[in-house]
Design a protein around this motif. Structure first.
Motif, PDB file in Angstrom:
ATOM      1  N   ILE A  28      -9.038  -1.517   1.653  1.00 17.36           N
ATOM      2  CA  ILE A  28      -8.265  -0.795   0.648  1.00 17.36           C
ATOM      3  C   ILE A  28      -7.591  -1.840  -0.233  1.00 17.36           C
ATOM      4  N   PRO A  29      -7.065  -1.452  -1.404  1.00 15.75           N
ATOM      5  CA  PRO A  29      -6.342  -2.425  -2.233  1.00 15.75           C
ATOM      6  C   PRO A  29      -5.252  -3.112  -1.416  1.00 15.75           C
ATOM      7  N   ILE A  30      -5.229  -4.424  -1.463  1.00  9.61           N
ATOM      8  CA  ILE A  30      -4.372  -5.196  -0.561  1.00  9.61           C
ATOM      9  C   ILE A  30      -2.943  -5.299  -1.082  1.00  9.61           C
ATOM     10  N   ARG A  75       2.367  -6.353   3.128  1.00 13.05           N
ATOM     11  CA  ARG A  75       2.134  -5.626   4.381  1.00 13.05           C
ATOM     12  C   ARG A  75       0.823  -6.007   5.066  1.00 13.05           C
ATOM     13  N   HIS A  76      -0.252  -6.148   4.311  1.00 18.89           N
ATOM     14  CA  HIS A  76      -1.570  -6.222   4.916  1.00 18.89           C
ATOM     15  C   HIS A  76      -1.936  -7.601   5.436  1.00 18.89           C
ATOM     16  N   LEU A  77      -1.317  -8.660   4.918  1.00 22.76           N
ATOM     17  CA  LEU A  77      -1.688 -10.004   5.346  1.00 22.76           C
ATOM     18  C   LEU A  77      -1.411 -10.238   6.823  1.00 22.76           C
ATOM     19  N   GLU A  78      -0.422  -9.551   7.367  1.00 26.56           N
ATOM     20  CA  GLU A  78      -0.054  -9.766   8.776  1.00 26.56           C
ATOM     21  C   GLU A  78      -1.175  -9.379   9.730  1.00 26.56           C
ATOM     22  N   PHE A 122      -3.641   0.739   8.637  1.00 30.51           N
ATOM     23  CA  PHE A 122      -3.414   0.582   7.210  1.00 30.51           C
ATOM     24  C   PHE A 122      -4.339   1.506   6.415  1.00 30.51           C
ATOM     25  N   VAL A 123      -5.599   1.583   6.842  1.00 31.75           N
ATOM     26  CA  VAL A 123      -6.569   2.440   6.151  1.00 31.75           C
ATOM     27  C   VAL A 123      -6.177   3.913   6.299  1.00 31.75           C
ATOM     28  N   LEU A 124      -5.852   4.318   7.522  1.00 32.21           N
ATOM     29  CA  LEU A 124      -5.461   5.711   7.766  1.00 32.21           C
ATOM     30  C   LEU A 124      -4.250   6.095   6.928  1.00 32.21           C
ATOM     31  N   GLU A 125      -3.278   5.219   6.872  1.00 30.64           N
ATOM     32  CA  GLU A 125      -2.060   5.504   6.121  1.00 30.64           C
ATOM     33  C   GLU A 125      -2.348   5.638   4.622  1.00 30.64           C
ATOM     34  N   TYR A 126      -3.126   4.698   4.092  1.00 25.71           N
ATOM     35  CA  TYR A 126      -3.417   4.705   2.652  1.00 25.71           C
ATOM     36  C   TYR A 126      -4.224   5.936   2.256  1.00 25.71           C
ATOM     37  N   VAL A 127      -5.282   6.221   3.011  1.00 25.13           N
ATOM     38  CA  VAL A 127      -6.148   7.346   2.670  1.00 25.13           C
ATOM     39  C   VAL A 127      -5.385   8.666   2.765  1.00 25.13           C
ATOM     40  N   ALA A 128      -4.550   8.811   3.791  1.00 26.92           N
ATOM     41  CA  ALA A 128      -3.765  10.047   3.936  1.00 26.92           C
ATOM     42  C   ALA A 128      -2.782  10.213   2.783  1.00 26.92           C
ATOM     43  N   GLN A 129      -2.197   9.113   2.324  1.00 29.95           N
ATOM     44  CA  GLN A 129      -1.175   9.198   1.270  1.00 29.95           C
ATOM     45  C   GLN A 129      -1.773   9.429  -0.108  1.00 29.95           C
ATOM     46  N   PRO A 185     -11.799  12.262   4.591  1.00 29.19           N
ATOM     47  CA  PRO A 185     -11.989  12.154   6.049  1.00 29.19           C
ATOM     48  C   PRO A 185     -12.219  10.700   6.456  1.00 29.19           C
ATOM     49  N   VAL A 186     -11.633  10.307   7.581  1.00 30.04           N
ATOM     50  CA  VAL A 186     -11.815   8.955   8.116  1.00 30.04           C
ATOM     51  C   VAL A 186     -12.350   9.068   9.535  1.00 30.04           C
ATOM     52  N   LEU A 187     -13.510   8.491   9.768  1.00 32.53           N
ATOM     53  CA  LEU A 187     -14.112   8.477  11.094  1.00 32.53           C
ATOM     54  C   LEU A 187     -13.779   7.143  11.762  1.00 32.53           C
ATOM     55  N   THR A 188     -13.085   7.197  12.879  1.00 35.48           N
ATOM     56  CA  THR A 188     -12.724   5.986  13.614  1.00 35.48           C
ATOM     57  C   THR A 188     -13.831   5.623  14.595  1.00 35.48           C
TER      58      THR A 188
END
Length: 583
Positions: free
Chosen positions: A418-420, A424-427, A542-549, A554-557
């Motif tokens: 997702i866009p970085i 937050r995402h570097l960690e 991070f992906v789940l949070e971004y896509v939901a917001q 749909p996100v398949l884990t």
């Protein structure tokens, strides 16, 4: 340093100087590459836990001419050190490199112990005493004379000993005698000879990468061993015209324009895959079994685009936008499924990856990626397109999908990011990924040099150790490198990624680090995400949070899915692609 410089800037300058110091050491101490990485992390970030990069943002490193001058000198040192390494027996890293130093003032030749063995004579010796056929001697003599003048850099040629028919590959560059001085330097020719034993293992890899028929592979083997087309025709009982046609086909498939270029590319593959020239496959050639970008499309601007088409030529169109490390390669069972299920998968290599030409202007890298994809789709298919974004190819995939408009039927994100958000995402990234993410954005010229150092140093040990280094922050992926099916694709992906040098890696990374959220949010087609629970680049949460917001897709884990998820969990990834194409 200016006395008025602030303490923060002074600290930053000190960190940069320490980083450059480590970079200057790298050509002479290749095993200390990890120290260079730690110095880079210290330069970009305040600490391992404090990933603030404000002082990097506020400094215009991209246009720093002094820094650029240092980086040019470091890369020059690397080239010179390579020649020096091959000129002294104690520094040789591969058992297949013979080194010569030719002084055109005295015409005395010095050689390492491998030169003693190769030529069957003792060094130093007179140039005329070299046991090379006349044409090879004349070629080296001309280059040695040119090496005394400015403008001569490096050249590749073939050389033959006068008592055998097999030829060898010689890389020739300028040698400056350290006994000279700055005013009156003694210049000569440094020659590195790769006398490679073309085993079935090495030939099989070239056959696989170039997608050659068995007969073409036999012709390639003869060409690599210095046979003329007439000699090959005579030995094989074929006409010279037939051999010429096969040679042209080999050049076309390899993307080369002349046999000397073909020798360079093939020998590079051979040395990497089989550095000792000792491994044998039983029963002849054993090409690696996976699909590749084995076709070339010539654009109107003259640029060549390398791509693959797999599956049903009349099926539903899928555009695969590849990630970096694994490239546009697919396992054989997935290829069979493409055809059986009626999918036509088009998988191009982005500019300067694999055999695709670089952009005419590097500033237009992103636009060239999009134009290449649209040009291929226009020439090879009609109707709706399912766009698959694979890992780091996601930013370009989103741009392509938007450019397609209504033709973009839907998208599937396979391990895509997702866009970085730098805060937050570097960690969630490992050491090298963090450095690359920030480096390509704020210090592209610096990171290009560091990638170049990394490639040169790590590949001395071979591709597998290089992969272990590259995937060091993903234990799940490391454990899978012992699987030959997975490793073969990773190996081909590495060669595809680095074949033309690091500049494309930097530009591709910069595209991923840019703000492409608008391209993602503007997608009008349905999107489905398939993401691994152990993804080493972008954490699943991070992906789940971004896509939901922002999107609600749909996100398949994929449990235990990591960087090689498209191979280890191929059934899940393939089903997502198939369902999207059929919807």
């Amino acid at each position: 340093m200016n006395l008025k410089t602030s303490s923060a800037e002074a600290n930053q300058s000190e960190r940069l100087l320490y980083l450059l110091d480590k970079a200057y050491e790298a050509p002479f101490q290749p095993d200390n590459f990890h120290e260079l990485m730690k110095a880079a992390h210290n330069f970009y970030f305040k600490s391992w836990d404090d990933l603030s990069v404000a002082d990097i943002k506020n400094k215009n490193f991209a246009n720093d001419t002094i820094l650029a001058s240092h980086l040019n000198r470091i890369e020059h040192l690397m080239r010179e050190r390579e020649l020096e390494n091959r000129s002294h027996a104690s520094n040789l890293n591969k058992p297949t490199l013979i080194a010569l130093l030719i002084n055109p003032d005295t015409w005395i030749c010095e050689g390492n112990h491998l030169a003693d063995e190769f030529f069957g004579q003792r060094f130093p010796c007179s140039f005329k005493e070299l046991k090379l056929e006349k044409s090879s001697l004349n070629q080296l003599k001309k280059m040695a004379e040119r090496a005394t003048m400015s403008g001569f850099n490096t050249e590749i040629c073939r050389v033959k000993r006068n008592e055998i028919s097999v030829s060898s590959l010689a890389k020739c560059g300028v040698w400056i005698n350290p006994e000279g001085n700055a005013v009156n330097q003694v210049r000569g020719l440094a020659v590195s000879i790769a006398h490679f034993n073309w085993t079935p293992n090495a030939l099989g890899f070239c056959q696989s990468m170039f997608q050659l028929a068995d007969s073409e592979t036999s012709v390639l083997a003869a060409l690599l061993n210095g046979k003329t087309q007439a000699e090959i025709a005579n030995e094989r009982g074929r006409s010279v015209e037939t051999i010429k046609a096969q040679a042209k086909s080999i050049l076309r498939k390899s993307g080369c324009t002349k046999v000397s270029d073909l020798m360079v590319l093939a020998t590079t593959y051979g040395l990497l895959v089989d550095p000792g020239g000792e491994t044998q496959f039983q029963g002849g050639y054993k090409p690696l079994d996976f699909a590749k970008p084995d076709r070339i499309f010539t654009n109107r601007d003259g640029r060549k685009i390398s791509y693959g088409i797999h599956g049903d030529n009349n099926g539903r169109t899928v555009l695969f936008v590849h990630g970096l490390v694994h490239g546009p390669f697919f396992p054989p069972d997935m290829i069979a499924a493409f055809k059986e299920d009626g999918l036509k998968v088009i998988a191009p290599s982005r500019p300067s990856f694999g055999l695709t030409d670089p952009p005419i202007n590097w500033k237009d890298f992103d636009e060239t990626v999009i134009k290449d994809a649209l040009t291929l789709l226009a020439a090879k298919t009609e109707g709706p397109v399912t766009v698959v974004a694979h890992q780091g190819g996601v930013s370009h995939a989103c741009r392509i999908a938007n450019a397609l408009g209504r033709r973009a039927k839907n998208m599937v994100m396979i391990g895509a990011g997702i866009p970085i958000d730098e805060k937050r995402h570097l960690e969630g990234m490992g050491l090298q990924t963090r450095i690359a993410a920030i480096g390509v954005k704020y210090t592209p010229r610096l990171i290009e040099t560091m990638i170049r150092i990394g490639i040169a140093n790590e590949l001395r040990k071979g591709i597998k150790p290089y992969l272990h280094h590259l995937l060091s922050n993903s234990p799940t992926d490391l454990d899978l490198l012992d699987d030959p099916k997975i490793y073969s694709i990773c190996e081909a992906g590495i060669l595809h990624m680095i074949e033309q040098g690091p500049k494309a890696i930097v530009h591709d990374g910069a595209a991923a680090m840019a703000d492409w959220s608008g391209d993602l949010l503007n997608l009008s087609c349905p999107v489905k995400w398939v993401h691994g629970s152990k993804d080493p680049i972008m954490r699943l949460d991070f992906v789940l949070e971004y896509v939901a917001q922002y999107r609600g897709d749909p996100v398949l884990t994929v449990e235990n899915g990591a960087g090689t998820m498209h191979l280890t969990h191929a059934t899940i990834c393939y089903k997502a692609i198939l369902d999207a194409a059929r919807s």
